[in-house]
Design an enzyme around this catalytic site. Structure first.
Site: not given
Ligand code: FMN
Length: 326
Positions: A11, A13, A64, A95, A195, A197
Site C-alpha cells: 500500500p 499513499a 488499509q 506509518c 517487506n 528493499d
Molecule cells: C510514497 C510511499 C507511500 C507509502 N504509503 C504507505 C501506506 O499508505 N501504507 C503503508 O502501510 N505503507 C506505506 N508505505 C510503506 C510501504 O508500503 C513499504 O512498507 C515500504 O516502502 C518498504 O517497502 P519497499 O522497500 O519495498 O519500498 C509507503 C511508502 C512510500 C515510499
C-alpha cells in the site's frame, strides 16, 4: 506453505489507486491494497478520504485503515461495507509520519501492543473478510516490539502480518533487516509477508530464502517498474528475466495515463499526478537527471508519451545493460 510465491503490491499513499493496482495485477501481483485510509475521515464523511475507497466493481483488493480506537475501526468498516466489498482489511501499524504517530496511530501502535491486539480482536469479531496487519520491527532499536505485536495480533485472529524490516525511527533509511523479519516469521503460525528493499526479481527470491516467507511485498521497487512482478515470477520459474521492450513500456504508460484521466476526470490533474511516475519510468536511463526539472512543466498526456518515447529511443543501450541486473 509451498507452491509459488504470493506477491503483494505494498500500500502506498499517492500511488496505489485503482489504476496502479490494475497495472501491477496485470503483471502478476497477487494482492493489492488501497493506500492508508483514515477511519476518522470516513466517520466524518471527509470527501478526500472517501475518494481513496476507489475499488471498482468486483475488484479484488484490500483496504488499509489507520486509526486508534477499536470502535472507530468498526464504524469505518460499516461505512465501507455500504459502498463496496473489500477483499481484506489491513490495519496500518507502521506509518512513521509525525502527524500520524502524534495521534497515537500508525507505528505508534507498536508502543501499545495491548491496544494493537484489541483493535484486531474487535475487527475480527465484527467483519466478514480477513483482517491483516502491517507493522515495522518496532519503534526504535531499543523498543523492538514488532514480534510481540505480531504474536498478539495473531492471537487476536489476524490472517497474516506484513513486516517491513525497519524501525519507525529509520523511516526509509538504512537497509531493511531481513534477519529480523525471519525471527518474527519463526515465532508465528500465520504467514508473514516479508517487506523491505525488493528492487529486483533477485532481491525478491533472496528475501524469501532468507526469511522462509512465501509471501513477498514490493513497494518502491514497483515504481516506474510495474513489471517487476512478472520478472519475479519468471526468475522463480528458473527462466531468464528481461525488461520489456520500448513498445510494451509505451503501452503501459499509455494505459497508466489514460486510466488516470478517467479516474480524475481531467487531463490536467492526471498529467500532474503522472509527472512523478514519469520520473520513475525514466529513472536510470541516460539523460534522465537533466530532464527531471522539465517534468513539472508537462501539461498534456501527449507530452508525457512523447517524452518517454524520446527517452526510450536514446536508451536502448542502458536498457540492455539493466537486463542483467534483474
Ligand atoms: C510514497 C510511499 C507511500 C507509502 N504509503 C504507505 C501506506 O499508505 N501504507 C503503508 O502501510 N505503507 C506505506 N508505505 C510503506 C510501504 O508500503 C513499504 O512498507 C515500504 O516502502 C518498504 O517497502 P519497499 O522497500 O519495498 O519500498 C509507503 C511508502 C512510500 C515510499
Amino acid at each position: 506453505m509451498t507452491g509459488q510465491l504470493k506477491l503483494f503490491m505494498a500500500p502506498m499513499a499517492g500511488i496505489t489507486n485503482r489504476v496502479f493496482r490494475a497495472l501491477v495485477r496485470e503483471f502478476g501481483a497477487d494482492y493489492t491494497c488501497t493506500e492508508m485510509v483514515s477511519v476518522q475521515g470516513l466517520i466524518h464523511g471527509n470527501r478526500k478520504t472517501f475518494s481513496l475507497l476507489d475499488l471498482q466493481n468486483k475488484e479484488d483488493a484490500g483496504i488499509q485503515l489507520f486509526g486508534r480506537t477499536p470502535g472507530d475501526f468498526i464504524k469505518a468498516f460499516q461505512i465501507i461495507e455500504m459502498k463496496i466489498k473489500s477483499q481484506f482489511i489491513d490495519i496500518n501499524m507502521g506509518c512513521p509520519v509525525p502527524k500520524i504517530v502524534k495521534g497515537g496511530m500508525g507505528a505508534a501502535l507498536l508502543r501499545e501492543p495491548r491496544l494493537a491486539e484489541k483493535i484486531v480482536k474487535t475487527l475480527v469479531r465484527e467483519v466478514n473478510v480477513p483482517v491483516s496487519v502491517k507493522i515495522r520491527l518496532g519503534w526504535n532499536p531499543e523498543e523492538k516490539t514488532g514480534g510481540e505485536v505480531a504474536l498478539r495480533c495473531q492471537d487476536a485472529g489476524a490472517s497474516w502480518i506484513t513486516v517491513h524490516g525497519r524501525t519507525r525511527d529509520q523511516f526509509y533509511s538504512g537497509n531493511a533487516d531481513w534477519n529480523e523479519i525471519a525471527a518474527i516469521q519463526e515465532k508465528l503460525e500465520i504467514p508473514v509477508v516479508a517487506n523491505g528493499d525488493v528492487f529486483s526479481a533477485r532481491d525478491a527470491l533472496a528475501l524469501s530464502q532468507k526469511t522462509a516467507c512465501r509471501m513477498i511485498m514490493v513497494g518502491r521497487g514497483a515504481l516506474g517498474n510495474p513489471w517487476i512482478f512478472r520478472q519475479i515470477r519468471t526468475l522463480e520459474n528458473g527462466e531468464k528475466t528481461s525488461i520489456p521492450g520500448k513498445e510494451e513500456i509505451m503501452e503501459v504508460l499509455k494505459k497508466h495515463i489514460n486510466g488516470l484521466i478517467c479516474l480524475r476526470g481531467s487531463e490536467k490533474r492526471a498529467v500532474r499526478e503522472m509527472r512523478k511516475h514519469l520520473g520513475w519510468y525514466i529513472k536510470g536511463l541516460p539523460g534522465a537527471r537533466e530532464v527531471r526539472k522539465d517534468l513539472v512543466r508537462i501539461e498534456k498526456a501527449r507530452d508525457v508519451q512523447e517524452l518517454l518515447a524520446a527517452f526510450l529511443s536514446k536508451s536502448e543501450k542502458g536498457k540492455n545493460e539493466a537486463e542483467d541486473q534483474t
